[in-house]
Design a protein around this motif. Structure first.
Motif, mmCIF file in Angstrom:
data_model
loop_
_atom_site.group_PDB
_atom_site.id
_atom_site.type_symbol
_atom_site.label_atom_id
_atom_site.label_comp_id
_atom_site.label_asym_id
_atom_site.label_seq_id
_atom_site.Cartn_x
_atom_site.Cartn_y
_atom_site.Cartn_z
ATOM 1 N N UNK A 108 18.857 11.986 -45.492
ATOM 2 C CA UNK A 108 18.650 12.102 -43.924
ATOM 3 C C UNK A 108 19.669 11.504 -43.595
ATOM 4 N N UNK A 109 19.896 11.728 -42.101
ATOM 5 C CA UNK A 109 20.986 11.532 -41.127
ATOM 6 C C UNK A 109 21.003 9.932 -40.924
ATOM 7 N N UNK A 110 21.928 9.393 -41.296
ATOM 8 C CA UNK A 110 22.223 7.909 -40.886
ATOM 9 C C UNK A 110 23.172 7.681 -39.811
ATOM 10 N N UNK A 111 23.408 6.509 -39.094
ATOM 11 C CA UNK A 111 24.130 6.464 -38.069
ATOM 12 C C UNK A 111 25.744 6.895 -38.107
ATOM 13 N N UNK A 112 26.136 7.104 -39.409
ATOM 14 C CA UNK A 112 27.600 7.650 -39.476
ATOM 15 C C UNK A 112 27.795 8.697 -40.453
ATOM 16 N N UNK A 113 26.554 9.695 -40.495
ATOM 17 C CA UNK A 113 26.607 10.824 -41.248
ATOM 18 C C UNK A 113 25.546 10.887 -42.185
ATOM 19 N N UNK A 114 25.512 11.776 -43.088
ATOM 20 C CA UNK A 114 24.508 11.861 -43.873
ATOM 21 C C UNK A 114 24.621 10.650 -45.028
ATOM 22 N N UNK A 115 23.187 10.240 -45.431
ATOM 23 C CA UNK A 115 22.763 9.172 -46.217
ATOM 24 C C UNK A 115 22.141 9.876 -47.483
#
Length: 185
Positions: A108-115
């Motif tokens: 999923x999307x994290x706060x700073x890109x893909x996680x």
């Protein structure tokens, strides 16, 4: 209390005294931080991103996230630094599962890109925990995996659910006369 728990409490007490002086000792326990400073229980490399991630995803912190023996925080401290390093994560998965090295897939999307790791993952509502409203929350009051990874290997897509324990112990199992909803599920 078993020897492992006692040793971990002592170790976390020393760690907080050495690395977070003045923040340990909540309610007389040196291995607990003041709840308003719980983020100091997170590794410095994830201390900023993880609270933002939890807020973005609506994930609830466990009640004792300020506790040095928190399984939720232990899982985060181990896996969150790898959330954006799929190559390192792939080596970890291969070491744990054997076989060929997988190609990690974003979760999923994290706060700073893909996680490439998701936390407090609830997936589909297979146990009808959302009831009529269909709402559930990650981290509390719904069955969740502490972490989830997705990868491809040998032409197949796989999902790895991770349950993380540190020092927990549990009482007797739910009896036949226990919580009817839990027994049904």
């Amino acid at each position: 209390m078993n020897k492992f728990v006692k040793a971990e409490r002592q170790g976390q007490s020393k760690f907080f005294a050495d690395h977070e002086p003045g923040f340990g000792g909540f309610r007389g326990s040196a291995y607990r931080l003041d709840p308003t400073s719980f983020e100091r229980n997170l590794a410095p490399s994830i201390r900023n991103a993880v609270p933002v991630y939890f807020k973005q995803k609506g994930i609830q912190w466990h009640t004792h996230s300020n506790h040095g023996l928190s399984s939720q925080v232990c899982c985060l401290n181990f896996l969150a630094p790898l959330a954006q390093t799929p190559e390192m994560l792939a080596r970890l998965v291969q070491a744990a599962l054997g076989g060929d090295e997988p190609t990690m897939l974003p979760v999923e999307e994290g706060p700073d890109g893909q996680w490439f790791v998701g936390f407090e993952w609830i997936g589909g509502d297979y146990l009808n925990e959302g009831g009529k409203s269909g709402t559930r929350s990650r981290g509390a009051n719904a069955t969740s995996a502490d972490a989830v990874l997705m990868f491809e290997r040998g032409g197949k897509r796989e999902t790895l659910l991770i349950e993380w324990k540190y020092t927990e112990s549990y009482g007797t199992p739910i009896s036949a006369n226990g919580n009817a909803t839990r027994l049904k599920r």
